[in-house]
Design a protein around this motif. Structure first.
Motif, PDB file in Angstrom:
ATOM      1  N   GLU A  10       0.833  -1.210   0.000  1.00  0.00           N
ATOM      2  CA  GLU A  10       0.000   0.000   0.000  1.00  0.00           C
ATOM      3  C   GLU A  10       0.869   1.263   0.000  1.00  0.00           C
ATOM      4  O   GLU A  10       0.617   2.208  -0.745  1.00  0.00           O
ATOM      5  CB  GLU A  10      -0.899  -0.022   1.235  1.00  0.00           C
ATOM      6  N   GLY A  11       1.894   1.285   0.834  1.00  0.00           N
ATOM      7  CA  GLY A  11       2.769   2.449   0.931  1.00  0.00           C
ATOM      8  C   GLY A  11       3.539   2.705  -0.349  1.00  0.00           C
ATOM      9  O   GLY A  11       3.687   3.845  -0.791  1.00  0.00           O
ATOM     10  N   GLU A  78       5.728 -10.183   3.687  1.00  0.00           N
ATOM     11  CA  GLU A  78       5.093 -10.489   4.963  1.00  0.00           C
ATOM     12  C   GLU A  78       5.157 -11.966   5.332  1.00  0.00           C
ATOM     13  O   GLU A  78       5.122 -12.326   6.501  1.00  0.00           O
ATOM     14  CB  GLU A  78       3.639 -10.013   4.963  1.00  0.00           C
ATOM     15  N   SER A  79       5.281 -12.842   4.344  1.00  0.00           N
ATOM     16  CA  SER A  79       5.318 -14.278   4.629  1.00  0.00           C
ATOM     17  C   SER A  79       6.619 -14.693   5.311  1.00  0.00           C
ATOM     18  O   SER A  79       6.700 -15.758   5.909  1.00  0.00           O
ATOM     19  CB  SER A  79       5.136 -15.072   3.330  1.00  0.00           C
ATOM     20  N   GLN A  80       7.639 -13.858   5.222  1.00  0.00           N
ATOM     21  CA  GLN A  80       8.938 -14.193   5.812  1.00  0.00           C
ATOM     22  C   GLN A  80       9.110 -13.641   7.227  1.00  0.00           C
ATOM     23  O   GLN A  80      10.150 -13.828   7.841  1.00  0.00           O
ATOM     24  CB  GLN A  80      10.071 -13.638   4.927  1.00  0.00           C
ATOM     25  N   LEU A  81       8.112 -12.938   7.748  1.00  0.00           N
ATOM     26  CA  LEU A  81       8.235 -12.313   9.055  1.00  0.00           C
ATOM     27  C   LEU A  81       7.869 -13.285  10.176  1.00  0.00           C
ATOM     28  O   LEU A  81       6.929 -14.066  10.060  1.00  0.00           O
ATOM     29  CB  LEU A  81       7.344 -11.070   9.133  1.00  0.00           C
ATOM     30  N   ASP A  82       8.625 -13.214  11.277  1.00  0.00           N
ATOM     31  CA  ASP A  82       8.387 -14.038  12.468  1.00  0.00           C
ATOM     32  C   ASP A  82       7.177 -13.460  13.212  1.00  0.00           C
ATOM     33  O   ASP A  82       7.191 -12.310  13.639  1.00  0.00           O
ATOM     34  CB  ASP A  82       9.639 -13.991  13.349  1.00  0.00           C
ATOM     35  N   LEU A  83       6.141 -14.273  13.377  1.00  0.00           N
ATOM     36  CA  LEU A  83       4.904 -13.789  13.982  1.00  0.00           C
ATOM     37  C   LEU A  83       4.975 -13.693  15.506  1.00  0.00           C
ATOM     38  O   LEU A  83       4.099 -13.100  16.131  1.00  0.00           O
ATOM     39  CB  LEU A  83       3.734 -14.691  13.584  1.00  0.00           C
ATOM     40  N   SER A  84       6.001 -14.252  16.124  1.00  0.00           N
ATOM     41  CA  SER A  84       6.082 -14.236  17.585  1.00  0.00           C
ATOM     42  C   SER A  84       6.785 -12.998  18.133  1.00  0.00           C
ATOM     43  O   SER A  84       6.770 -12.753  19.322  1.00  0.00           O
ATOM     44  CB  SER A  84       6.809 -15.493  18.085  1.00  0.00           C
ATOM     45  N   LYS A  85       7.393 -12.219  17.267  1.00  0.00           N
ATOM     46  CA  LYS A  85       8.117 -11.020  17.693  1.00  0.00           C
ATOM     47  C   LYS A  85       7.531  -9.775  17.032  1.00  0.00           C
ATOM     48  O   LYS A  85       6.952  -9.854  15.961  1.00  0.00           O
ATOM     49  CB  LYS A  85       9.599 -11.136  17.339  1.00  0.00           C
ATOM     50  N   ALA A  86       7.729  -8.642  17.681  1.00  0.00           N
ATOM     51  CA  ALA A  86       7.277  -7.366  17.122  1.00  0.00           C
ATOM     52  C   ALA A  86       8.252  -6.947  16.027  1.00  0.00           C
ATOM     53  O   ALA A  86       9.422  -6.684  16.298  1.00  0.00           O
ATOM     54  CB  ALA A  86       7.202  -6.302  18.207  1.00  0.00           C
ATOM     55  N   LEU A  87       7.777  -6.916  14.794  1.00  0.00           N
ATOM     56  CA  LEU A  87       8.580  -6.528  13.644  1.00  0.00           C
ATOM     57  C   LEU A  87       7.786  -5.538  12.808  1.00  0.00           C
ATOM     58  O   LEU A  87       6.668  -5.174  13.155  1.00  0.00           O
ATOM     59  CB  LEU A  87       8.919  -7.763  12.803  1.00  0.00           C
ATOM     60  N   VAL A  88       8.354  -5.119  11.690  1.00  0.00           N
ATOM     61  CA  VAL A  88       7.634  -4.236  10.777  1.00  0.00           C
ATOM     62  C   VAL A  88       6.331  -4.916  10.386  1.00  0.00           C
ATOM     63  O   VAL A  88       6.299  -6.121  10.151  1.00  0.00           O
ATOM     64  CB  VAL A  88       8.482  -3.941   9.525  1.00  0.00           C
ATOM     65  N   LEU A  89       5.253  -4.174  10.353  1.00  0.00           N
ATOM     66  CA  LEU A  89       3.894  -4.596  10.028  1.00  0.00           C
ATOM     67  C   LEU A  89       3.192  -5.334  11.165  1.00  0.00           C
ATOM     68  O   LEU A  89       2.079  -5.803  11.000  1.00  0.00           O
ATOM     69  CB  LEU A  89       3.834  -5.442   8.756  1.00  0.00           C
ATOM     70  N   ALA A 109       7.192   1.378   8.200  1.00  0.00           N
ATOM     71  CA  ALA A 109       8.361   2.128   7.740  1.00  0.00           C
ATOM     72  C   ALA A 109       8.162   3.613   8.051  1.00  0.00           C
ATOM     73  O   ALA A 109       7.030   4.082   8.169  1.00  0.00           O
ATOM     74  CB  ALA A 109       8.550   1.916   6.244  1.00  0.00           C
ATOM     75  N   GLU A 110       9.255   4.320   8.158  1.00  0.00           N
ATOM     76  CA  GLU A 110       9.211   5.733   8.546  1.00  0.00           C
ATOM     77  C   GLU A 110       8.293   6.565   7.661  1.00  0.00           C
ATOM     78  O   GLU A 110       7.529   7.394   8.144  1.00  0.00           O
ATOM     79  CB  GLU A 110      10.634   6.308   8.506  1.00  0.00           C
ATOM     80  N   SER A 111       8.319   6.317   6.369  1.00  0.00           N
ATOM     81  CA  SER A 111       7.523   7.119   5.446  1.00  0.00           C
ATOM     82  C   SER A 111       6.023   6.839   5.528  1.00  0.00           C
ATOM     83  O   SER A 111       5.225   7.620   5.045  1.00  0.00           O
ATOM     84  CB  SER A 111       7.994   6.864   4.021  1.00  0.00           C
ATOM     85  N   GLU A 112       5.632   5.741   6.151  1.00  0.00           N
ATOM     86  CA  GLU A 112       4.217   5.385   6.251  1.00  0.00           C
ATOM     87  C   GLU A 112       3.629   5.714   7.621  1.00  0.00           C
ATOM     88  O   GLU A 112       2.447   5.478   7.850  1.00  0.00           O
ATOM     89  CB  GLU A 112       4.033   3.894   5.969  1.00  0.00           C
ATOM     90  N   ALA A 113       4.442   6.237   8.522  1.00  0.00           N
ATOM     91  CA  ALA A 113       3.983   6.521   9.886  1.00  0.00           C
ATOM     92  C   ALA A 113       2.867   7.564   9.880  1.00  0.00           C
ATOM     93  O   ALA A 113       2.917   8.544   9.144  1.00  0.00           O
ATOM     94  CB  ALA A 113       5.149   7.000  10.737  1.00  0.00           C
ATOM     95  N   ILE A 120       3.072   3.734  13.826  1.00  0.00           N
ATOM     96  CA  ILE A 120       4.292   4.419  14.260  1.00  0.00           C
ATOM     97  C   ILE A 120       5.499   3.830  13.545  1.00  0.00           C
ATOM     98  O   ILE A 120       5.519   2.654  13.187  1.00  0.00           O
ATOM     99  CB  ILE A 120       4.497   4.373  15.796  1.00  0.00           C
ATOM    100  N   SER A 121       6.488   4.668  13.351  1.00  0.00           N
ATOM    101  CA  SER A 121       7.693   4.280  12.634  1.00  0.00           C
ATOM    102  C   SER A 121       8.571   3.370  13.478  1.00  0.00           C
ATOM    103  O   SER A 121       8.684   3.540  14.692  1.00  0.00           O
ATOM    104  CB  SER A 121       8.473   5.544  12.274  1.00  0.00           C
TER     105      SER A 121
END
Length: 158
Positions: A10-11, A78-89, A109-113, A120-121
């Motif tokens: 989207e961004g 998004e499929s590569q992100l670890d769902l148990s930790k706070a990460l981008v998205l 990301a900073e530009s989408e904050a 939040i970024s």
């Protein structure tokens, strides 16, 4: 030196649309303003011409900067992100340990904050403090007037 920035689909779409508008709508308007001012006579004393040329220069600089940002943009898989930790998205529900307030933020990301929509970024103090945390962990975040402690209550994906 250019830096790589990470975006959601989207961004990145919004960024490309803005660049396209600058090129296809704003650039012709700037050229037309210069042509209109040039038609008014002596260019050496024509403030309108000077203003139109300066506006065109600023527009071209903005277009150039946007093109650089788009060329260095990377889409987050998004499929590569670890769902148990706070990460981008990640949508993170946190509780302030001092006053008991609960808040929910989406790390982007900073530009989408956009704080109004709860985004939040990851480069903000709270975003940095939450990155990599799991449910139940306490994030200690240094802010100008001290240290804030937030407990991570829940991590989800949209």
């Amino acid at each position: 030196m250019s830096t790589v920035s990470y975006y959601t689909a989207e961004g990145l779409k919004k960024l490309r649309e803005e660049l396209e508008q600058l090129k296809s709508i704003e650039r012709p308007k700037a050229s037309q303003a210069i042509a209109d001012a040039r038609d008014k006579g002596d260019l050496s004393e024509n403030a309108e011409y000077d203003a139109a040329k300066e506006a065109q220069g600023l527009l071209e600089m903005r277009i150039s900067k946007m093109e650089e940002i788009v060329s260095n943009a990377r889409l987050i898989d998004e499929s590569q992100l670890d769902l148990s930790k706070a990460l981008v998205l990640s949508k993170v529900k946190i509780k302030n340990q001092t006053n008991g307030m609960e808040m929910t933020y989406t790390l982007v990301a900073e530009s989408e904050a956009d704080l109004k929509t709860g985004k939040i970024s990851v480069t903000s103090p709270i975003g940095k403090g939450l990155l990599g945390k799991s449910v139940g962990e306490i994030a200690e975040i240094n802010v100008p007037n001290g240290v804030l402690k937030f407990e991570v209550l829940e991590i989800t994906r949209d």
